[in-house]
Design a protein around this motif. Structure first.
Motif, PDB file in Angstrom:
ATOM      1  N   ALA A  44      45.648  19.355  43.105  1.00 49.21           N
ATOM      2  CA  ALA A  44      45.582  19.847  41.732  1.00 49.21           C
ATOM      3  C   ALA A  44      46.431  21.102  41.560  1.00 49.21           C
ATOM      4  O   ALA A  44      47.105  21.285  40.537  1.00 49.21           O
ATOM      5  N   HIS A  45      46.386  21.962  42.575  1.00 45.61           N
ATOM      6  CA  HIS A  45      47.147  23.211  42.516  1.00 45.61           C
ATOM      7  C   HIS A  45      48.651  22.934  42.524  1.00 45.61           C
ATOM      8  O   HIS A  45      49.409  23.514  41.729  1.00 45.61           O
ATOM      9  N   LEU A  46      49.081  22.027  43.396  1.00 46.84           N
ATOM     10  CA  LEU A  46      50.504  21.705  43.480  1.00 46.84           C
ATOM     11  C   LEU A  46      51.000  21.035  42.203  1.00 46.84           C
ATOM     12  O   LEU A  46      52.102  21.324  41.731  1.00 46.84           O
ATOM     13  N   LEU A  47      50.183  20.154  41.646  1.00 48.18           N
ATOM     14  CA  LEU A  47      50.580  19.489  40.410  1.00 48.18           C
ATOM     15  C   LEU A  47      50.705  20.497  39.272  1.00 48.18           C
ATOM     16  O   LEU A  47      51.645  20.430  38.461  1.00 48.18           O
ATOM     17  N   ALA A  48      49.767  21.443  39.220  1.00 47.70           N
ATOM     18  CA  ALA A  48      49.824  22.471  38.175  1.00 47.70           C
ATOM     19  C   ALA A  48      51.086  23.314  38.310  1.00 47.70           C
ATOM     20  O   ALA A  48      51.742  23.651  37.313  1.00 47.70           O
TER      21      ALA A  48
END
Length: 321
Positions: A44-48
């Motif tokens: 989720a962090h990388l996608l954000a």
């Protein structure tokens, strides 16, 4: 853990250069010392972070939402951290997606391009050593000849119009080639009738000039003279208290006009394709057509344009016989 890493480096020092050893060391430290639950490796962090980067580059809200939904669907299906996904995982995902949803090759290649953009970003930001999508080449898609509007079709559509607004919409679409989203976003202040040009806001909020012909100018003038409202929008609905015309409103109106005129399926994009085809058919350089349509890549312009086969035959006789 540091001792184990050093043992690996000692064993590999005869086979790798100092630069390669340093890269191997950093990779081992990242993989072995960084917990999978840390924010650096959290999906989720990388996608954000990726979406933020694309937003900074100027991608529209609609494009960002498409990127997000496509990558999230892949993530849920593959069920692995992004940094552990390999080429086989992605090949299997694309194959299953195509077979289960019965989608076309164009859709699969669009998904591949989005995943390529994402994993290339992960590689550039040093989250992965090499993008797993590199080994998955462009999907070959069938080339289909899409129809355009003939001069007779356009005249029949004009004759079918009972509203001055509809006549102005048809003429501005066919003379400028703007997108339907750009059309409904136009304000009266964006239009320079004297110089027959308007400023449109395209994808990524990029602005450009679009130009229209004398016929369009006259129909726009008549339409604006009929208006008794103070709405800044160039085109407004005939009902709903004269609110700004929506994309769906334009699409439905053109479909209705097409059915009444008996010219087949009519939609806003068909006018855009018709303009591109006629421009190239009449000898306009492809680079200028690209600017006219507001395309970032010339390959996109080529997909819009059909080449008249009679012109190909004439050119063959002129240059090769």
């Amino acid at each position: 853990m540091e001792a184990e890493i050093n043992q690996v480096l000692v064993r590999m020092q005869d086979n790798l250069s100092s630069t390669q050893l340093q890269l191997l060391k950093r990779t081992l430290e990242d993989v072995l010392n960084t917990p999978m639950t840390s924010s650096a490796c959290n999906n989720a962090h990388l996608l954000a972070l990726f979406l933020t980067a694309k937003e900074v580059e100027g991608c529209s809200t609609k494009t960002l939402a498409y990127y997000e939904s496509t990558i999230k669907h892949m993530s849920l299906t593959v069920a692995k951290p992004y940094i552990q996904i390999c080429s086989d995982d992605l090949r299997r995902y694309l194959s299953d997606y195509e077979s289960q949803r019965h989608t076309g090759k164009v859709t699969i290649d669009n998904i591949r391009r989005i995943l390529s953009s994402f994993f290339s970003w992960l590689e550039d930001e040093d989250y992965v050593v090499k993008s797993p999508i590199r080994r998955i080449h462009k999907v070959k898609t069938p080339t289909k000849t899409k129809s355009v509007l003939s001069d007779e079709d356009l005249e029949t559509l004009r004759d079918t119009c009972s509203e001055q607004r509809d006549l102005a919409i048809i003429d501005i679409l066919i003379s400028t080639g703007i997108r339907v989203g750009e059309l409904v976003g136009l304000n009266i202040a964006d239009v320079d009738l004297q110089n027959r040009e308007c400023v449109v806001t395209g994808k990524g909020n990029k602005q450009r000039f679009a130009y229209f012909d004398a016929r369009t100018k006259l129909h726009l003038q008549k339409y604006l003279q009929e208006r008794m409202d103070d709405n800044p929008a160039l085109f407004i609905a005939l009902k709903n208290n004269g609110a700004r015309l929506t994309i769906s409103g334009v699409e439905e109106r053109l479909r209705s006009l097409g059915r009444r005129a008996g010219v087949g399926r009519v939609h806003p994009h068909k006018f855009r394709r018709t303009l591109a085809t006629h421009a190239i058919d009449k000898g306009m350089p492809i680079e200028q057509v690209q600017k006219l349509l507001g395309h970032a890549r010339i390959d996109t312009t080529m997909h819009y344009a059909l080449v008249n086969q009679n012109n190909v035959k004439a050119s063959h006789r002129r240059y090769l016989e």
